[in-house]
Write a protein that holds these residues in place. Structure first.
Motif, mmCIF file in Angstrom:
data_model
loop_
_atom_site.group_PDB
_atom_site.id
_atom_site.type_symbol
_atom_site.label_atom_id
_atom_site.label_comp_id
_atom_site.label_asym_id
_atom_site.label_seq_id
_atom_site.Cartn_x
_atom_site.Cartn_y
_atom_site.Cartn_z
ATOM 1 N N ALA A 18 22.808 60.877 18.190
ATOM 2 C CA ALA A 18 24.187 60.358 18.134
ATOM 3 C C ALA A 18 25.140 61.138 19.038
ATOM 4 O O ALA A 18 26.341 60.927 18.999
ATOM 5 C CB ALA A 18 24.697 60.397 16.699
ATOM 6 N N PRO B 51 31.474 61.348 11.848
ATOM 7 C CA PRO B 51 32.136 60.060 11.583
ATOM 8 C C PRO B 51 31.549 59.386 10.343
ATOM 9 O O PRO B 51 30.365 59.561 10.034
ATOM 10 C CB PRO B 51 31.836 59.229 12.834
ATOM 11 C CG PRO B 51 31.291 60.161 13.850
ATOM 12 C CD PRO B 51 30.804 61.380 13.144
ATOM 13 N N ASP B 52 32.362 58.617 9.631
ATOM 14 C CA ASP B 52 31.892 57.922 8.424
ATOM 15 C C ASP B 52 30.747 56.957 8.709
ATOM 16 O O ASP B 52 29.931 56.690 7.835
ATOM 17 C CB ASP B 52 33.041 57.167 7.754
ATOM 18 C CG ASP B 52 34.042 58.112 7.112
ATOM 19 O OD1 ASP B 52 33.678 59.269 6.799
ATOM 20 O OD2 ASP B 52 35.197 57.690 6.919
ATOM 21 N N ASP B 53 30.686 56.449 9.943
ATOM 22 C CA ASP B 53 29.619 55.498 10.290
ATOM 23 C C ASP B 53 28.384 56.188 10.879
ATOM 24 O O ASP B 53 27.453 55.526 11.331
ATOM 25 C CB ASP B 53 30.144 54.413 11.234
ATOM 26 C CG ASP B 53 30.629 54.960 12.570
ATOM 27 O OD1 ASP B 53 30.746 56.203 12.737
ATOM 28 O OD2 ASP B 53 30.897 54.139 13.469
ATOM 29 N N TRP B 54 28.356 57.526 10.852
ATOM 30 C CA TRP B 54 27.181 58.256 11.319
ATOM 31 C C TRP B 54 25.989 57.899 10.441
ATOM 32 O O TRP B 54 26.116 57.701 9.238
ATOM 33 C CB TRP B 54 27.449 59.768 11.263
ATOM 34 C CG TRP B 54 26.284 60.610 11.691
ATOM 35 C CD1 TRP B 54 25.910 60.916 12.962
ATOM 36 C CD2 TRP B 54 25.330 61.239 10.841
ATOM 37 N NE1 TRP B 54 24.779 61.702 12.947
ATOM 38 C CE2 TRP B 54 24.404 61.914 11.655
ATOM 39 C CE3 TRP B 54 25.162 61.294 9.455
ATOM 40 C CZ2 TRP B 54 23.339 62.635 11.142
ATOM 41 C CZ3 TRP B 54 24.084 62.015 8.943
ATOM 42 C CH2 TRP B 54 23.190 62.676 9.783
ATOM 43 N N ARG B 55 24.817 57.780 11.052
ATOM 44 C CA ARG B 55 23.592 57.394 10.337
ATOM 45 C C ARG B 55 22.505 58.445 10.585
ATOM 46 O O ARG B 55 22.523 59.147 11.585
ATOM 47 C CB ARG B 55 23.075 56.040 10.837
ATOM 48 C CG ARG B 55 24.083 54.913 10.948
ATOM 49 C CD ARG B 55 24.472 54.303 9.667
ATOM 50 N NE ARG B 55 23.383 53.563 9.051
ATOM 51 C CZ ARG B 55 23.540 52.817 7.980
ATOM 52 N NH1 ARG B 55 24.728 52.703 7.420
ATOM 53 N NH2 ARG B 55 22.525 52.182 7.440
ATOM 54 N N ASP C 218 17.934 55.826 9.834
ATOM 55 C CA ASP C 218 19.161 55.026 9.893
ATOM 56 C C ASP C 218 19.870 54.929 8.543
ATOM 57 O O ASP C 218 20.697 54.058 8.330
ATOM 58 C CB ASP C 218 18.885 53.634 10.475
ATOM 59 C CG ASP C 218 20.135 52.978 11.041
ATOM 60 O OD1 ASP C 218 20.951 53.679 11.677
ATOM 61 O OD2 ASP C 218 20.314 51.774 10.830
ATOM 62 N N PRO D 96 22.583 55.773 5.654
ATOM 63 C CA PRO D 96 24.004 56.089 5.783
ATOM 64 C C PRO D 96 24.313 57.535 5.394
ATOM 65 O O PRO D 96 23.562 58.183 4.665
ATOM 66 C CB PRO D 96 24.666 55.112 4.810
ATOM 67 C CG PRO D 96 23.621 54.817 3.802
ATOM 68 C CD PRO D 96 22.305 54.886 4.539
ATOM 69 N N LYS D 97 25.438 58.027 5.869
ATOM 70 C CA LYS D 97 25.881 59.393 5.608
ATOM 71 C C LYS D 97 25.924 59.699 4.112
ATOM 72 O O LYS D 97 25.582 60.798 3.689
ATOM 73 C CB LYS D 97 27.261 59.592 6.248
ATOM 74 C CG LYS D 97 27.809 60.989 6.143
ATOM 75 C CD LYS D 97 29.148 61.086 6.856
ATOM 76 C CE LYS D 97 29.773 62.461 6.662
ATOM 77 N NZ LYS D 97 31.085 62.555 7.309
#
Length: 61
Positions: free
Chosen positions: A27, A39-43, A48, A50-51
């Motif tokens: 990322a 970021p909140d959308d980091w995976r 894959d 979610p955080k």
């Protein structure tokens, strides 16, 4: 880095560890980036996930 900033976090789906000392090449997260500032959308770079699926690892390093 203080303890909470340096804390490692583990994915509860695939057990991949996010280590802020290493960052995340997938990322393009720079080394030294605390988990809390991702970021909140980091995976998860492996599965894959979610955080919110990551758990703090309490270990002695």
């Amino acid at each position: 880095m203080n303890e909470s900033v340096a804390a490692r976090w583990e994915c509860s789906v695939c057990w991949t560890v996010y280590d802020p000392a290493e960052g995340d090449d997938v990322a393009q997260i720079a080394p030294g980036t605390p988990f809390q500032t991702l970021p909140d959308d980091w995976r998860c770079p492996h599965c894959d996930g979610p955080k919110l699926k990551f758990m703090r690892i309490d270990d002695d390093r």
